[in-house]
Write a protein that holds these residues in place. Structure first.
Motif, PDB file in Angstrom:
ATOM      1  N   MET A 222       0.832  -1.210   0.000  1.00  0.00           N
ATOM      2  CA  MET A 222       0.000   0.000   0.000  1.00  0.00           C
ATOM      3  C   MET A 222       0.865   1.257   0.000  1.00  0.00           C
ATOM      4  N   ASN A 223       1.965   1.246   0.754  1.00  0.00           N
ATOM      5  CA  ASN A 223       2.881   2.394   0.759  1.00  0.00           C
ATOM      6  C   ASN A 223       3.451   2.658  -0.629  1.00  0.00           C
ATOM      7  N   HIS A 224       3.722   1.583  -1.383  1.00  0.00           N
ATOM      8  CA  HIS A 224       4.239   1.737  -2.750  1.00  0.00           C
ATOM      9  C   HIS A 224       3.199   2.423  -3.633  1.00  0.00           C
ATOM     10  N   ILE A 225       1.947   1.997  -3.526  1.00  0.00           N
ATOM     11  CA  ILE A 225       0.874   2.599  -4.326  1.00  0.00           C
ATOM     12  C   ILE A 225       0.725   4.084  -3.983  1.00  0.00           C
ATOM     13  N   ILE A 226       0.792   4.409  -2.690  1.00  0.00           N
ATOM     14  CA  ILE A 226       0.666   5.803  -2.256  1.00  0.00           C
ATOM     15  C   ILE A 226       1.864   6.624  -2.746  1.00  0.00           C
ATOM     16  N   LYS A 227       3.067   6.079  -2.579  1.00  0.00           N
ATOM     17  CA  LYS A 227       4.293   6.789  -2.970  1.00  0.00           C
ATOM     18  C   LYS A 227       4.324   7.092  -4.465  1.00  0.00           C
ATOM     19  N   GLU A 228       3.884   6.118  -5.288  1.00  0.00           N
ATOM     20  CA  GLU A 228       3.897   6.308  -6.741  1.00  0.00           C
ATOM     21  C   GLU A 228       2.762   7.197  -7.228  1.00  0.00           C
ATOM     22  N   GLY A 229       1.812   7.493  -6.346  1.00  0.00           N
ATOM     23  CA  GLY A 229       0.705   8.367  -6.715  1.00  0.00           C
ATOM     24  C   GLY A 229      -0.305   7.717  -7.645  1.00  0.00           C
ATOM     25  N   TYR A 230      -0.389   6.389  -7.615  1.00  0.00           N
ATOM     26  CA  TYR A 230      -1.364   5.692  -8.469  1.00  0.00           C
ATOM     27  C   TYR A 230      -2.777   5.974  -7.970  1.00  0.00           C
ATOM     28  N   ASP A 231      -3.647   6.321  -8.882  1.00  0.00           N
ATOM     29  CA  ASP A 231      -5.035   6.616  -8.513  1.00  0.00           C
ATOM     30  C   ASP A 231      -5.904   5.385  -8.763  1.00  0.00           C
ATOM     31  N   PHE A 232      -5.551   4.285  -8.103  1.00  0.00           N
ATOM     32  CA  PHE A 232      -6.307   3.039  -8.245  1.00  0.00           C
ATOM     33  C   PHE A 232      -7.541   3.036  -7.349  1.00  0.00           C
ATOM     34  N   ARG A 233      -8.534   2.251  -7.769  1.00  0.00           N
ATOM     35  CA  ARG A 233      -9.582   1.807  -6.850  1.00  0.00           C
ATOM     36  C   ARG A 233      -9.295   0.332  -6.578  1.00  0.00           C
ATOM     37  N   LEU A 234      -9.202  -0.025  -5.317  1.00  0.00           N
ATOM     38  CA  LEU A 234      -8.784  -1.377  -4.921  1.00  0.00           C
ATOM     39  C   LEU A 234      -9.944  -2.123  -4.284  1.00  0.00           C
ATOM     40  N   TRP A 235      -9.965  -3.436  -4.528  1.00  0.00           N
ATOM     41  CA  TRP A 235     -11.028  -4.295  -3.999  1.00  0.00           C
ATOM     42  C   TRP A 235     -10.360  -5.561  -3.462  1.00  0.00           C
ATOM     43  N   ILE A 236     -10.652  -5.922  -2.220  1.00  0.00           N
ATOM     44  CA  ILE A 236     -10.109  -7.136  -1.607  1.00  0.00           C
ATOM     45  C   ILE A 236     -11.220  -8.180  -1.572  1.00  0.00           C
ATOM     46  N   LEU A 237     -10.987  -9.326  -2.226  1.00  0.00           N
ATOM     47  CA  LEU A 237     -12.037 -10.351  -2.290  1.00  0.00           C
ATOM     48  C   LEU A 237     -12.130 -11.166  -1.006  1.00  0.00           C
ATOM     49  N   ASN A 238     -10.988 -11.565  -0.457  1.00  0.00           N
ATOM     50  CA  ASN A 238     -11.021 -12.505   0.671  1.00  0.00           C
ATOM     51  C   ASN A 238     -10.063 -12.072   1.779  1.00  0.00           C
ATOM     52  N   ALA A 239     -10.606 -11.970   2.997  1.00  0.00           N
ATOM     53  CA  ALA A 239      -9.787 -11.743   4.189  1.00  0.00           C
ATOM     54  C   ALA A 239     -10.606 -12.180   5.396  1.00  0.00           C
ATOM     55  N   ARG A 240      -9.902 -12.582   6.449  1.00  0.00           N
ATOM     56  CA  ARG A 240     -10.598 -13.006   7.666  1.00  0.00           C
ATOM     57  C   ARG A 240     -11.052 -11.787   8.470  1.00  0.00           C
ATOM     58  N   VAL A 241     -12.228 -11.906   9.088  1.00  0.00           N
ATOM     59  CA  VAL A 241     -12.778 -10.774   9.841  1.00  0.00           C
ATOM     60  C   VAL A 241     -11.886 -10.412  11.031  1.00  0.00           C
ATOM     61  N   ASP A 242     -11.139 -11.403  11.566  1.00  0.00           N
ATOM     62  CA  ASP A 242     -10.289 -11.077  12.715  1.00  0.00           C
ATOM     63  C   ASP A 242      -8.979 -10.401  12.305  1.00  0.00           C
ATOM     64  N   SER A 243      -8.861 -10.057  11.006  1.00  0.00           N
ATOM     65  CA  SER A 243      -7.735  -9.250  10.546  1.00  0.00           C
ATOM     66  C   SER A 243      -7.994  -7.762  10.765  1.00  0.00           C
ATOM     67  N   ALA A 244      -9.184  -7.412  11.227  1.00  0.00           N
ATOM     68  CA  ALA A 244      -9.554  -6.008  11.395  1.00  0.00           C
ATOM     69  C   ALA A 244      -8.529  -5.284  12.264  1.00  0.00           C
ATOM     70  N   ASN A 245      -8.068  -4.134  11.747  1.00  0.00           N
ATOM     71  CA  ASN A 245      -7.017  -3.380  12.422  1.00  0.00           C
ATOM     72  C   ASN A 245      -7.138  -1.944  11.922  1.00  0.00           C
ATOM     73  N   LYS A 246      -7.429  -1.002  12.816  1.00  0.00           N
ATOM     74  CA  LYS A 246      -7.731   0.372  12.400  1.00  0.00           C
ATOM     75  C   LYS A 246      -6.572   0.996  11.623  1.00  0.00           C
ATOM     76  N   GLU A 247      -5.351   0.850  12.128  1.00  0.00           N
ATOM     77  CA  GLU A 247      -4.192   1.444  11.455  1.00  0.00           C
ATOM     78  C   GLU A 247      -4.034   0.889  10.037  1.00  0.00           C
ATOM     79  N   LEU A 248      -4.223  -0.442   9.901  1.00  0.00           N
ATOM     80  CA  LEU A 248      -4.129  -1.078   8.583  1.00  0.00           C
ATOM     81  C   LEU A 248      -5.242  -0.582   7.676  1.00  0.00           C
ATOM     82  N   PHE A 249      -6.459  -0.480   8.197  1.00  0.00           N
ATOM     83  CA  PHE A 249      -7.585  -0.048   7.377  1.00  0.00           C
ATOM     84  C   PHE A 249      -7.410   1.395   6.885  1.00  0.00           C
TER      85      PHE A 249
END
Length: 256
Positions: A222-249
């Motif tokens: 994610m830092n690479h995408i931000i640093k390069e200034g890419y204007d992507f829209r991103l979609w995550i298909l699969n992740a566990r609900v217990d991965s929830a983390n405010k800083e990561l989100f």
């Protein structure tokens, strides 16, 4: 020479299939468990109805769970357990008589003498060694729809950063297809993202089995995408609900 027909994205997939089959030497299909399985059987029946005597190769998660049953259900020639990147060319060579199917691990195959199985297949260890996907083969399709609604803007592609999952839940078929969690390196992932940006894509779907299994690497990407200034829209298909983390989100939001 490869042609991909994406039945999820075709306006009239069966007609496209019928027009294409006369120029094909072999057909391969990816099988998932669930409702898609019955649809896949209908596609196979359509191929067999035309009586072109084209070998049918099956792969995907369902083949890892039920290789022999799948071969019989589809009256196919070869059923592949696990990943096929390093085995598809040897299989094609075998179908042309250049080598034996019995020498290729992780197969169930049909001959005039019956149905046979080969030795156990070993999962790919170094995903970085695989080439980038040949996205030009599906560039004609307009992706980004969910239940008929365009939810991702612009030109959409998908990619993976890992295969398998660090967990082994009994209800999940992934342990049959990818028993061990394998990740691409952060460098390999960011190189592919750079190529995606260079080729004009504006949205990326991350299709990992568990995208947030390696949170540290996710932040690096994610830092690479931000640093390069890419204007992507991103979609995550699969992740566990217990991965929830405010800083990561927050980092995920900032990257798109």
């Amino acid at each position: 020479h490869v042609k991909i027909i994406d039945f999820n994205a075709e306006q009239d997939p069966l007609n496209t299939l019928r027009r294409s089959l006369s120029n094909m030497d072999v057909v391969g299909m990816t099988l998932l468990s669930g409702p898609e399985y019955a649809i896949s059987q209908q596609i196979a029946q359509e191929i067999q109805k035309l009586k072109l005597d084209i070998p049918l190769i099956l792969g995907g998660p369902h083949c890892s769970l039920y290789p022999k049953q799948t071969l019989e259900d589809f009256q196919a020639d070869v059923s592949i357990q696990g990943e096929a990147e390093y085995r598809i060319v040897p299989i094609l060579n075998a179908l042309q008589g250049k080598q034996s199917l019995s020498s290729i691990p992780g197969l169930v195959y049909r001959t005039a003498g019956g149905i046979f199985s080969t030795s156990k297949y070993e999962q790919i260890k170094n995903l970085d060694a695989l080439p980038f996907p040949s996205r030009h083969l599906v560039r004609q399709y307009n992706y980004g729809y969910s239940i008929g609604v365009k939810v991702l803007p612009g030109v959409v592609t998908s990619m993976i950063t890992s295969r398998g999952c660090t967990f082994h839940c009994t209800f999940c078929q992934q342990t049959a297809f990818h028993p061990t969690y394998q990740s691409l390196s952060a460098q390999r992932i960011t190189q592919e993202i750079d190529e995606i940006a260079h080729n004009g894509y504006t949205s990326i779907v991350f299709a990992d089995d568990n995208f947030l299994a390696n949170k540290k690497q996710t932040v690096t990407v994610m830092n690479h995408i931000i640093k390069e200034g890419y204007d992507f829209r991103l979609w995550i298909l699969n992740a566990r609900v217990d991965s929830a983390n405010k800083e990561l989100f927050i980092k995920l939001r900032d990257a798109g």
